[in-house]
Design a protein around this motif. Sequence first.
Motif, PDB file in Angstrom:
ATOM      1  N   SER A 344       0.482  -1.603  -0.247  1.00 28.22           N
ATOM      2  CA  SER A 344      -0.245  -0.441   0.005  1.00 28.22           C
ATOM      3  C   SER A 344       0.891   1.477   0.185  1.00 28.22           C
ATOM      4  N   LEU A 345       1.811   1.282   0.333  1.00 31.50           N
ATOM      5  CA  LEU A 345       3.067   2.168   0.833  1.00 31.50           C
ATOM      6  C   LEU A 345       3.508   2.316  -0.344  1.00 31.50           C
ATOM      7  N   ALA A 346       3.791   1.155  -1.350  1.00 32.07           N
ATOM      8  CA  ALA A 346       4.879   1.476  -2.284  1.00 32.07           C
ATOM      9  C   ALA A 346       3.561   1.832  -3.754  1.00 32.07           C
ATOM     10  N   LEU A 347       2.223   1.724  -3.855  1.00 34.85           N
ATOM     11  CA  LEU A 347       1.367   1.998  -4.429  1.00 34.85           C
ATOM     12  C   LEU A 347       1.528   3.898  -4.248  1.00 34.85           C
ATOM     13  N   LEU A 348       1.526   4.104  -2.998  1.00 37.99           N
ATOM     14  CA  LEU A 348       1.363   6.251  -2.358  1.00 37.99           C
ATOM     15  C   LEU A 348       2.025   6.409  -3.398  1.00 37.99           C
ATOM     16  N   LYS A 349       3.309   5.816  -3.098  1.00 41.91           N
ATOM     17  CA  LYS A 349       4.606   6.283  -3.775  1.00 41.91           C
ATOM     18  C   LYS A 349       5.047   6.185  -5.159  1.00 41.91           C
ATOM     19  N   GLY A 350       4.414   5.911  -5.493  1.00 36.63           N
ATOM     20  CA  GLY A 350       4.584   4.840  -6.893  1.00 36.63           C
ATOM     21  C   GLY A 350       5.388   4.575  -7.158  1.00 36.63           C
ATOM     22  N   ILE A 351       5.562   2.694  -6.490  1.00 38.86           N
ATOM     23  CA  ILE A 351       6.257   1.870  -6.720  1.00 38.86           C
ATOM     24  C   ILE A 351       6.123   0.749  -7.148  1.00 38.86           C
ATOM     25  N   VAL A 520      -7.678   5.727  20.989  1.00 39.47           N
ATOM     26  CA  VAL A 520      -6.630   5.630  20.243  1.00 39.47           C
ATOM     27  C   VAL A 520      -7.286   5.886  18.530  1.00 39.47           C
ATOM     28  N   THR A 521      -8.715   6.461  18.410  1.00 32.50           N
ATOM     29  CA  THR A 521      -8.067   6.995  16.376  1.00 32.50           C
ATOM     30  C   THR A 521      -7.536   7.942  16.746  1.00 32.50           C
ATOM     31  N   LEU A 522      -7.296   8.663  17.631  1.00 29.28           N
ATOM     32  CA  LEU A 522      -6.227  10.094  17.285  1.00 29.28           C
ATOM     33  C   LEU A 522      -4.905   9.857  17.407  1.00 29.28           C
ATOM     34  N   ALA A 523      -4.562   8.354  17.646  1.00 28.83           N
ATOM     35  CA  ALA A 523      -3.051   7.949  17.443  1.00 28.83           C
ATOM     36  C   ALA A 523      -2.956   7.311  17.418  1.00 28.83           C
ATOM     37  N   SER A 524      -3.903   6.761  16.313  1.00 28.03           N
ATOM     38  CA  SER A 524      -3.752   5.542  14.984  1.00 28.03           C
ATOM     39  C   SER A 524      -3.218   6.935  13.384  1.00 28.03           C
ATOM     40  N   ILE A 525      -4.220   7.814  14.186  1.00 28.94           N
ATOM     41  CA  ILE A 525      -3.948   8.688  12.863  1.00 28.94           C
ATOM     42  C   ILE A 525      -2.615   8.893  12.934  1.00 28.94           C
ATOM     43  N   GLY A 526      -1.948   9.601  14.278  1.00 34.44           N
ATOM     44  CA  GLY A 526      -0.563   9.698  13.739  1.00 34.44           C
ATOM     45  C   GLY A 526       0.285   8.975  13.703  1.00 34.44           C
ATOM     46  N   PHE A 527      -0.067   7.461  14.347  1.00 32.13           N
ATOM     47  CA  PHE A 527       1.131   6.388  13.414  1.00 32.13           C
ATOM     48  C   PHE A 527       1.087   6.192  12.230  1.00 32.13           C
ATOM     49  N   ALA A 528      -0.068   6.454  11.502  1.00 34.81           N
ATOM     50  CA  ALA A 528      -0.439   5.988  10.140  1.00 34.81           C
ATOM     51  C   ALA A 528       0.411   7.511   9.330  1.00 34.81           C
ATOM     52  N   ILE A 529       0.617   8.337   9.818  1.00 30.44           N
ATOM     53  CA  ILE A 529       1.132   9.404   9.577  1.00 30.44           C
ATOM     54  C   ILE A 529       2.917   9.614   9.216  1.00 30.44           C
ATOM     55  N   LEU A 530       3.210   8.992  10.646  1.00 34.56           N
ATOM     56  CA  LEU A 530       3.892   8.754  10.365  1.00 34.56           C
ATOM     57  C   LEU A 530       5.374   7.916   9.896  1.00 34.56           C
ATOM     58  N   ALA A 531       4.431   6.917   9.148  1.00 36.11           N
ATOM     59  CA  ALA A 531       4.496   4.971   8.274  1.00 36.11           C
ATOM     60  C   ALA A 531       4.588   6.142   6.885  1.00 36.11           C
ATOM     61  N   LEU A 532       3.905   6.876   6.553  1.00 37.85           N
ATOM     62  CA  LEU A 532       3.655   7.588   5.407  1.00 37.85           C
ATOM     63  C   LEU A 532       4.872   8.201   4.885  1.00 37.85           C
ATOM     64  N   LEU A 533       5.565   8.803   5.955  1.00 37.31           N
ATOM     65  CA  LEU A 533       6.684   9.224   5.811  1.00 37.31           C
ATOM     66  C   LEU A 533       7.550   8.575   5.750  1.00 37.31           C
TER      67      LEU A 533
END
Length: 537
Positions: A344-351, A520-533
Motif C-alpha cells: 500500500s505504501l509503495a502504491l502511494l509512492k508510485g513504486i 485510539v483513533t487519534l493515536a492511529s492517525i498519528g502513527f499512520a502519518i508517520l508511516a506515510l513519511l
Amino acid sequence: LIREMYEDMTERIDTAVLSGKISEEVKANHKGFHEWDQENTSKNHQPIVQILIEGKDKNANDDEGNVLPTLVYMAREKRPQHHHNFKAGAMNALIRVSSVISNSPIIMNVDCDMYSNNCDTIRDALCFFLDEEMGHKIGFVQFPQNYNNLTKNNIYGNSHQVTNQVLMGGMDSVGGPMYVGTGCFHRREILCGRRFTEDYKEDWNGGIKDKTQESIVEIEEKAKSLAASTYEHDTQWGDEIGIKYGYPAEDIVTGLGIHCRGWKSVHSNPPRPAFLGVAPTTLAQTLLQHKRWSEGSFSIFLSKYCPFMFGHGKIKLRHQMGYSIYGLWAPNSIPTLYYVIIPSLALLKGISLFPEITSPWMSPFIYVLCVKNMYSLYEALSCGDTLKGWWNEQRMWMVRRITSYLYGLTDTVRKLLGLSKMTFAVTSKVSEESESKRYEQEIMEFGSSAPEYVIIATVALLNLNCLVVGLCQIMTGGWNILLNVFSPQLILCGMLVITNIPFYEAMFVRKDKGRIPFSVTLASIGFAILALLVPIV
C-alpha cells in the motif's frame, strides 16, 4: 426449581467473595467448606480433598432413586514459595488423587466453561478403546471444541468448523489429532508415561475391583498427601509423567509426547456435538485467547519439543507438519504485516512491486490468490459456515496475525532472552449486557484503549489513505499505463480497505460504548502519518 437453586448458589458465592469469608450456616450445610477458614486464600492454603458422594454407598441416590456417581471436591495445596504450574499442575494433582479413589483406566477432562451435550459420548469414546483391531494402539480420543453462543455469521471467527472437520479430521490419517486440552478421553496409563507396545492390553477391571477396605476419611488423608505442593519435587511429574510443564500450550506438547511414545489418537466428531462451551464474545477476549495459543505453540516449536526434532523418527513427517502449522502461527505475523503495509505504501509512492497485470509472470500471483480463496470458501461452506461468516473469518485471520500472533512472537522471544517469565492468561468469557447485545447483533466490540486496537486502526487508516491517493495519481497520470502497472497493488489495497470497513465504522460512525475510543483513533492517525513519511527504496 433448578434456576432458583442456581441463583441461590450464585448469591452464596458472590457473598463469600465480597465478604472474604464463608458463613457458618453455609459451612454447616456443605461439607466442602469445612476446611476453609479466614486465613486461607486462593493462593495460600493446605490441600483439601473431600468425598462428597461415595458412589458405592447404597444411599447415594437422587430424589428419583437413580444411583449417583462418586463426587469429590479437591483443592490442591498452594503456597507462595512453590510454583503451582497453572492448569497443568491442577490436572496432574487430579490424576494422582483420582488414582486412590477410583483409579479408573480412562480419564476425561473438560474445561470449566464446557458441558456434555451428547449422552452417547462416553460410549462412543469407549468403542474406540475397545476396538478389537486398533483399540490397543489408541492413547486418547479427542472431541472437537464447539460453542453454543456463536452468532450466525461467526463475527469473531471462533466457530473452528474447518479446523474441526478438515484439519483435525485429516490428522487421523497420519497418527491422530492433537490434544486440545478439553473434550478428551485419555488412558490413565499413557498420562503416567507408559510407552506403546504391540502386546499392550488394558486391564479394564483395575479400577472397578474393591482395592481397599479403607474408610472415606483414610482415603481422603491419603489423597491429600498426593495434592501437596511439594509432592512433585525431584520427580518426573510434568516431564515424563502427566501433563507437561513449562509451556502455555501444555495440552499440545503433552499430546505430542504421547504420539512420540508410539500411541495413536482418534478424532471423533459426531453429528450432535459431544461438548459445548462458551466462545469469546468480544474482540479483546478473542485476541487474548489467540495470543496464548500462538505464544504457547511457538514456544514449543522453538524448544526441544519442536515436532521436527523431537518427533524425528518417532512420528511421520506429515504428522510433524500438522503440529507445525500451529507452531508457526506467531512468526506468520511478520509476512502478514509486510503485505498489509508495504504494497500500500509503495502504491502511494508510485513504486511497483509486482509484475504488470498483462505480464505472464503475474500468472502465479493470480493463481494463488484465486485458488486459495476459492478453496477456503468451499471448505467453509461445506463445513456449515455462511458466505458472510467466511468473510468475517478472513478479516479475523488478518486481525489476529497483526495483533495476537505478533504479541505472541514478541513475548516468546522475550522469554527466550530471559526478559520475562511464563504466565497463564485465562480468557474471560463474561460480558456486560450491552456487550452481549452488540454481540448478538454482530457488531464488533472495542470500547477500550488496548494497544491491539491502535495497530488495527493504524493499518486500516493507512490502507484507506494509500488507496485514495493511489487512485488519484493513476487517474491524473495516465490511466491505461499506470493501471496496468499498479493493478495488483490497487487490488490488494482495495481488498484490505473493504475488509476494514467495520473498523472505519467503529472510528467515525458508531456512537455506542463499543466503538473505538477517540484516543485510539487519534493515536492511529498519528502513527499512520508517520508511516506515510517512511521512505521506500
